[in-house]
Motif scaffolding. Structure first.
Motif, PDB file in Angstrom:
ATOM      1  N   GLU A 403      49.331  61.185  40.922  1.00 46.96           N
ATOM      2  CA  GLU A 403      49.710  60.564  42.182  1.00 46.96           C
ATOM      3  C   GLU A 403      50.930  61.230  42.814  1.00 46.96           C
ATOM      4  O   GLU A 403      51.274  60.930  43.958  1.00 46.96           O
ATOM      5  CB  GLU A 403      49.994  59.080  41.958  1.00 46.96           C
ATOM      6  CG  GLU A 403      48.772  58.295  41.485  1.00 46.96           C
ATOM      7  CD  GLU A 403      49.060  56.816  41.300  1.00 46.96           C
ATOM      8  OE1 GLU A 403      50.232  56.425  41.503  1.00 46.96           O
ATOM      9  OE2 GLU A 403      48.124  56.068  40.958  1.00 46.96           O
ATOM     10  N   SER A 404      51.590  62.085  42.095  1.00 45.89           N
ATOM     11  CA  SER A 404      52.775  62.764  42.619  1.00 45.89           C
ATOM     12  C   SER A 404      52.923  64.109  41.928  1.00 45.89           C
ATOM     13  O   SER A 404      52.237  64.392  40.935  1.00 45.89           O
ATOM     14  CB  SER A 404      54.033  61.923  42.377  1.00 45.89           C
ATOM     15  OG  SER A 404      54.302  61.836  40.981  1.00 45.89           O
ATOM     16  N   TYR A 405      53.830  64.902  42.462  1.00 43.91           N
ATOM     17  CA  TYR A 405      54.110  66.181  41.811  1.00 43.91           C
ATOM     18  C   TYR A 405      54.575  65.958  40.373  1.00 43.91           C
ATOM     19  O   TYR A 405      54.173  66.688  39.456  1.00 43.91           O
ATOM     20  CB  TYR A 405      55.177  66.968  42.583  1.00 43.91           C
ATOM     21  CG  TYR A 405      55.805  68.043  41.732  1.00 43.91           C
ATOM     22  CD1 TYR A 405      55.180  69.272  41.560  1.00 43.91           C
ATOM     23  CD2 TYR A 405      57.004  67.803  41.044  1.00 43.91           C
ATOM     24  CE1 TYR A 405      55.735  70.241  40.730  1.00 43.91           C
ATOM     25  CE2 TYR A 405      57.557  68.757  40.216  1.00 43.91           C
ATOM     26  CZ  TYR A 405      56.918  69.973  40.066  1.00 43.91           C
ATOM     27  OH  TYR A 405      57.458  70.924  39.233  1.00 43.91           O
ATOM     28  N   VAL A 406      55.437  64.984  40.160  1.00 47.18           N
ATOM     29  CA  VAL A 406      55.964  64.733  38.825  1.00 47.18           C
ATOM     30  C   VAL A 406      54.827  64.383  37.859  1.00 47.18           C
ATOM     31  O   VAL A 406      54.788  64.879  36.727  1.00 47.18           O
ATOM     32  CB  VAL A 406      57.032  63.626  38.861  1.00 47.18           C
ATOM     33  CG1 VAL A 406      57.419  63.200  37.450  1.00 47.18           C
ATOM     34  CG2 VAL A 406      58.262  64.106  39.618  1.00 47.18           C
ATOM     35  N   ASP A 407      53.893  63.534  38.288  1.00 43.49           N
ATOM     36  CA  ASP A 407      52.730  63.214  37.447  1.00 43.49           C
ATOM     37  C   ASP A 407      51.949  64.477  37.104  1.00 43.49           C
ATOM     38  O   ASP A 407      51.531  64.684  35.956  1.00 43.49           O
ATOM     39  CB  ASP A 407      51.800  62.231  38.172  1.00 43.49           C
ATOM     40  CG  ASP A 407      52.384  60.833  38.262  1.00 43.49           C
ATOM     41  OD1 ASP A 407      53.340  60.546  37.521  1.00 43.49           O
ATOM     42  OD2 ASP A 407      51.886  60.048  39.083  1.00 43.49           O
ATOM     43  N   PHE A 408      51.740  65.293  38.127  1.00 41.49           N
ATOM     44  CA  PHE A 408      50.960  66.511  37.922  1.00 41.49           C
ATOM     45  C   PHE A 408      51.673  67.452  36.953  1.00 41.49           C
ATOM     46  O   PHE A 408      51.049  68.010  36.033  1.00 41.49           O
ATOM     47  CB  PHE A 408      50.731  67.208  39.261  1.00 41.49           C
ATOM     48  CG  PHE A 408      49.961  68.490  39.155  1.00 41.49           C
ATOM     49  CD1 PHE A 408      48.595  68.482  38.918  1.00 41.49           C
ATOM     50  CD2 PHE A 408      50.604  69.716  39.277  1.00 41.49           C
ATOM     51  CE1 PHE A 408      47.884  69.670  38.802  1.00 41.49           C
ATOM     52  CE2 PHE A 408      49.901  70.909  39.164  1.00 41.49           C
ATOM     53  CZ  PHE A 408      48.540  70.880  38.930  1.00 41.49           C
ATOM     54  N   ALA A 409      52.984  67.654  37.131  1.00 44.63           N
ATOM     55  CA  ALA A 409      53.740  68.565  36.270  1.00 44.63           C
ATOM     56  C   ALA A 409      53.690  68.115  34.823  1.00 44.63           C
ATOM     57  O   ALA A 409      53.526  68.932  33.901  1.00 44.63           O
ATOM     58  CB  ALA A 409      55.183  68.659  36.748  1.00 44.63           C
ATOM     59  N   LEU A 410      53.816  66.801  34.616  1.00 48.57           N
ATOM     60  CA  LEU A 410      53.792  66.278  33.255  1.00 48.57           C
ATOM     61  C   LEU A 410      52.411  66.425  32.635  1.00 48.57           C
ATOM     62  O   LEU A 410      52.271  66.852  31.475  1.00 48.57           O
ATOM     63  CB  LEU A 410      54.217  64.812  33.270  1.00 48.57           C
ATOM     64  CG  LEU A 410      54.316  64.118  31.910  1.00 48.57           C
ATOM     65  CD1 LEU A 410      55.303  64.843  31.019  1.00 48.57           C
ATOM     66  CD2 LEU A 410      54.728  62.671  32.091  1.00 48.57           C
ATOM     67  N   SER A 411      51.359  66.094  33.383  1.00 49.10           N
ATOM     68  CA  SER A 411      49.997  66.200  32.866  1.00 49.10           C
ATOM     69  C   SER A 411      49.638  67.651  32.547  1.00 49.10           C
ATOM     70  O   SER A 411      49.007  67.943  31.524  1.00 49.10           O
ATOM     71  CB  SER A 411      48.998  65.640  33.886  1.00 49.10           C
ATOM     72  OG  SER A 411      49.219  64.271  34.112  1.00 49.10           O
ATOM     73  N   LEU A 412      50.026  68.549  33.419  1.00 54.17           N
ATOM     74  CA  LEU A 412      49.733  69.962  33.217  1.00 54.17           C
ATOM     75  C   LEU A 412      50.438  70.492  31.978  1.00 54.17           C
ATOM     76  O   LEU A 412      49.840  71.190  31.147  1.00 54.17           O
ATOM     77  CB  LEU A 412      50.151  70.760  34.453  1.00 54.17           C
ATOM     78  CG  LEU A 412      50.069  72.291  34.365  1.00 54.17           C
ATOM     79  CD1 LEU A 412      48.662  72.734  34.023  1.00 54.17           C
ATOM     80  CD2 LEU A 412      50.529  72.913  35.676  1.00 54.17           C
ATOM     81  N   GLN A 413      51.708  70.138  31.843  1.00 58.40           N
ATOM     82  CA  GLN A 413      52.470  70.668  30.710  1.00 58.40           C
ATOM     83  C   GLN A 413      51.942  70.127  29.386  1.00 58.40           C
ATOM     84  O   GLN A 413      51.713  70.886  28.451  1.00 58.40           O
ATOM     85  CB  GLN A 413      53.949  70.311  30.859  1.00 58.40           C
ATOM     86  CG  GLN A 413      54.778  70.864  29.698  1.00 58.40           C
ATOM     87  CD  GLN A 413      56.253  70.558  29.832  1.00 58.40           C
ATOM     88  OE1 GLN A 413      57.071  71.177  29.179  1.00 58.40           O
ATOM     89  NE2 GLN A 413      56.599  69.621  30.681  1.00 58.40           N
ATOM     90  N   ARG A 414      51.732  68.813  29.314  1.00 53.07           N
ATOM     91  CA  ARG A 414      51.339  68.207  28.045  1.00 53.07           C
ATOM     92  C   ARG A 414      49.856  68.410  27.731  1.00 53.07           C
ATOM     93  O   ARG A 414      49.429  68.163  26.610  1.00 53.07           O
ATOM     94  CB  ARG A 414      51.651  66.714  28.069  1.00 53.07           C
ATOM     95  CG  ARG A 414      53.135  66.424  28.129  1.00 53.07           C
ATOM     96  CD  ARG A 414      53.392  64.930  28.193  1.00 53.07           C
ATOM     97  NE  ARG A 414      54.805  64.643  28.201  1.00 53.07           N
ATOM     98  CZ  ARG A 414      55.322  63.425  28.349  1.00 53.07           C
ATOM     99  NH1 ARG A 414      54.503  62.391  28.515  1.00 53.07           N
ATOM    100  NH2 ARG A 414      56.621  63.235  28.339  1.00 53.07           N
ATOM    101  N   GLY A 415      49.101  68.860  28.705  1.00 51.21           N
ATOM    102  CA  GLY A 415      47.681  69.084  28.497  1.00 51.21           C
ATOM    103  C   GLY A 415      47.358  70.540  28.263  1.00 51.21           C
ATOM    104  O   GLY A 415      47.717  71.125  27.241  1.00 51.21           O
TER     105      GLY A 415
END
Length: 800
Positions: A403-415
């Motif tokens: 839903e936000s850049y922060v969500d995306f950055a976290l999902s991308l990094q941890r995935g």
């Protein structure tokens, strides 16, 4: 964060924040050992020598400089004289670093002098005097940045130079050791139980003042679209582009730039922002841009070079379709960048240790670790599956859920980001991951995903964007409170080594010129100015996603670029994907019948098959299939997959033992043998198709020449491996070599001292099926048109 990578980061943060008085890197060795994938032991070499002989250094030419990569300048003291016949190597293999001083001393009944010879030999053209002629002399010269490479000094008194009073010193860039940069006074804030504020930066906001960085877009005079740099898919660029990228990395290693960027990424100060914070992707974007600028600046031929991206989603699709079965044989990039593994060992970069299979092929042939050992380590990639997070659906779903850049950055990094780092193993799950060139192509792909997020979520006309708006930048992981600095859009990025910012680094700081220091400043690609970039070769799933307004609201403008046409046209007849998948499955069944439950051999056979197919999905002929199953195919680029397991495995369950006809690699430890090792190169035999691999390292230079004379005479000799202190050269025997083939080292008197090997080469079974380089006796099925097939497939078109 995922698995090994998460544990690594957690430990580093605890050491940084909670234990400021304890050495930052305690216990890292044990952690990295646990992180690395288990790898099979290297195959025993057919003609491997037991140990390398080390010649004693001449006392008159001993250097006081330490062999370690210390930043402390040192003095190299040379006793300056005309060497006798038995002292001809007194001035060989001397190296120095920028800032070191060479000191020439002489005394006696004969005058000497010292001149700097730009010619590199005894020619006095443009020679510069350092020490005038006298019977007693003492002259010094301190190396500067302009001296990186080779610097030659000679005595121009009479014929002294021609008689051997000449020395060429190899000068390297001074890269401080990790221990030295950690000795700077620490400014770490005290431990706190709540998120701590960012320490006050020492530089002002905005981009670095001055002209654009060397390597910026304005230095590329090719292409359209205002010379905006365009990153392309590694699997879609041609061999020439791949070689150019590899050569650029090698040049960066030779100059010490590659290693210097590694030091900053590995530093724990940088880690306060670079991992497990919402700054993760933007921090790495800035870092990658500077590395790209550096590579582009090394030579005019690199001015338009970009870092290709590794589209692992395509390889996952192939793995899922049973066209390949591991990361090692689905993704050719892992061998394109580093070659094939040569054994199992450990390495240490930036004071971080890791163990695994050794990769030392191009572009890593001259990269040495903290202990002077060549190459890097990775896990056993033939036993590692590409993780499910690399599925197209998984990646596209990540965009849906964020839903936000922060969500995306976290999902991308941890995935997907962490998963691939962890599966590659070696240094990739550590902060020394930039030691591995796969780091560059992998993070180019990570930046592609951020690039797509921007296209979908930011209006094309916007010139300002707060990536952290309305979101918290402090994370909680695994139920534990994470202590990280607060970050907002105007916070400055920390890329540090000790207390020193990378922008102030005299060697590589210039590559950040024009790149904004704040997170907001690099959050939009179209606001990067002379560092703006684009992506090409997006596959249909990604392009379709960008054109779907339901999931990508602002992506419709992105229609004119990138192109979907690869640099080489597809075959005139499209391959039947389903039929090819069934063909691979049938091959697996046949292999299982032959090798029973020997999974190692079965995986090696599949890896070899995928390698020799060179990416094609056209079904080969029945004769090709039978030749493969009988073990009668030969491809020097792919033989490695089989050579190691064949030597270590018992005969398979088969009416015919493929090991009798499969080519092998003969590993030679290449050195001057001692008196008790005079038989080390005796009784070496090979067959047509086998490859002999010479390896050497140490304080003395070696080379490899093929000697038609059969002895130390260099008449008609051809070079196999050029002179260097660290070498890895191969030669594959052909039918013209049947008989005796002699190899020798022509460096000095090395050959006369025993560094010579004669190999008995025999022909293969005349009833074997043709190799990939031979014409078949059968009629192939319809093959790709020669005019449209890539060079990589040209050899296969003869047998299909």
């Amino acid at each position: 964060m995922h698995g090994t990578y998460l544990n690594f980061v957690l430990l580093r943060v605890l050491e940084l924040v909670l234990l400021p008085n304890i050495g930052i890197f305690n216990n890292i060795s044990a952690l990295c050992s646990a992180a690395s994938a288990s790898a099979s032991a290297s195959a025993s070499a057919s003609a491997s020598a037991s140990a390398s002989a080390s010649a004693s250094a001449s006392a008159s030419a001993s250097a006081s400089a330490s062999a370690s990569a210390s930043a402390s300048a040192s003095t190299i003291s040379l006793d300056w004289f005309i060497p006798n016949d038995d002292e001809e190597d007194v001035y060989e293999n001397i190296s120095a670093r920028v800032g070191d001083t060479v000191n020439f001393k002489w005394s006696g009944n004969y005058p000497h002098n010292v001149f700097l010879h730009p010619s590199g030999d005894c020619s006095e053209d443009d020679a510069v005097v350092l020490g005038a002629s006298s019977n007693n002399g003492d002259s010094s010269y301190t190396f500067g940045v302009d001296d990186v490479g080779e610097v030659t000094f000679a005595c121009d008194e009479g014929y002294h130079c021609e008689m051997g009073q000449i020395v060429t010193i190899k000068v390297h860039v001074l890269v401080p050791s990790f221990e030295e940069v950690q000795q700077e006074p620490s400014s770490l804030p005290p431990s706190q139980s709540t998120p701590m504020p960012m320490p006050v930066p020492t530089t002002t906001g905005g981009s670095i003042a001055g002209s654009p960085s060397p390597g910026s877009n304005n230095q590329c005079t090719e292409g359209d679209d205002g010379n905006i740099r365009t990153r392309r898919d590694w699997d879609q660029i041609d061999d020439a582009e791949k070689q150019l990228f590899i050569e650029a990395i090698e040049e960066a290693i030779d100059r010490g730039y590659y290693q210097k960027f590694l030091l900053y990424h590995a530093d724990s100060k940088s880690a306060m922002q670079s991992h497990e914070t919402c700054a993760f992707i933007l921090w790495h974007r800035r870092y990658l841009l500077a590395v790209e600028n550096m590579l582009r600046s090394l030579s005019p031929k690199y001015a338009c070079l970009t870092i290709p991206f590794w589209n692992i989603m395509e390889h996952y699709k192939e793995q899922n379709g049973n066209m390949c079965n591991s990361l090692g044989n689905c993704a050719r990039v892992v061998t394109d960048l580093g070659g094939f593994p040569t054994g199992f060992d450990e390495r240490k970069y930036a004071n971080i240790e890791a163990e695994g299979q050794i990769f030392g092929g191009r572009p890593l042939t001259r990269l040495v670790d903290d202990n002077g050992e060549r190459g890097i380590v990775r896990g056993n990639l033939l036993e590692v599956k590409i993780p499910d997070s690399c599925n197209y659906d998984s990646v596209i779903n990540m965009f849906h859920k964020s839903e936000s850049y922060v969500d995306f950055a976290l999902s991308l990094q941890r995935g997907i980001h962490d998963d691939v780092h962890d599966e590659i193993g070696g240094f990739m799950p550590t902060y020394s991951s930039p030691a591995d060139p796969l780091f560059l192509v992998w993070h180019s792909f990570v930046d592609l995903l951020l690039f797509m997020w921007e296209i979908c979520n930011v209006e094309e006309s916007e010139d300002s964007f707060d990536p952290f708006a309305g979101s918290s930048c402090t994370y909680t992981t695994d139920g534990a409170a994470r202590v990280f600095p607060s970050i907002n859009q105007t916070s400055e990025m920390w890329i540090k080594s000790g207390n020193s910012s990378i922008v102030d680094d005299p060697l590589i700081g210039k590559y950040f010129q024009g790149i904004d220091l704040t997170f907001q400043g690099v959050s939009l690609v179209n606001q990067l100015g002379e560092n703006e970039f684009n992506y090409d070769h997006l596959t249909p799933p990604l392009q379709n996603f960008l054109q779907n307004p339901d999931v990508c609201p602002h992506g419709q403008w992105y229609t004119v670029t990138p192109t979907l046409t690869p640099p080489t046209s597809p075959p005139t007849k499209e391959a039947d994907q389903n039929a090819f998948n069934q063909w691979i499955l049938d091959i697996r069944i046949s292999l299982a019948e032959r090798y029973g439950e020997d999974a190692t051999m079965l995986n090696a056979q599949v890896s070899f098959l995928v390698c020799i197919l060179k990416g094609s999905r056209m079904i080969p002929s029945d004769d090709f299939r039978q030749s493969f199953l009988d073990g009668d195919l030969n491809d020097p680029d792919c033989n490695f997959f089989l050579s190691q397991v064949i030597r270590d495995n018992s005969p398979p369950v088969s009416t015919k033992d493929p090991s009798s006809s499969l080519p092998k690699i003969i590993f030679i430890d290449w050195f001057i043998p001692n008196d008790d090792e005079d038989d080390v190169y005796d009784s070496i035999s090979a067959e047509v198709g086998d490859t002999i691999n010479f390896k050497w390292s140490g304080n003395y230079a070696h080379n490899v020449f093929r000697h038609p004379s059969g002895d130390c005479s260099a008449d008609g000799a051809t070079v196999i491996g050029a002179s260097s202190n660290n070498g890895d050269s191969r030669y594959t025997f052909t039918s013209s070599d049947v008989g005796k083939v002699t190899f020798a080292c022509d460096e000095g008197y090395h050959c006369e001292m025993g560094q010579i090997a004669t190999v008995s080469v025999n022909d293969r079974d005349p009833d074997s099926a043709p190799s990939l380089s031979q014409s078949p006796s059968h009629s192939p099925i319809e093959s790709p048109s020669p005019s449209n097939s890539s060079s990589a497939n040209s050899s296969l078109s003869k047998i299909w």
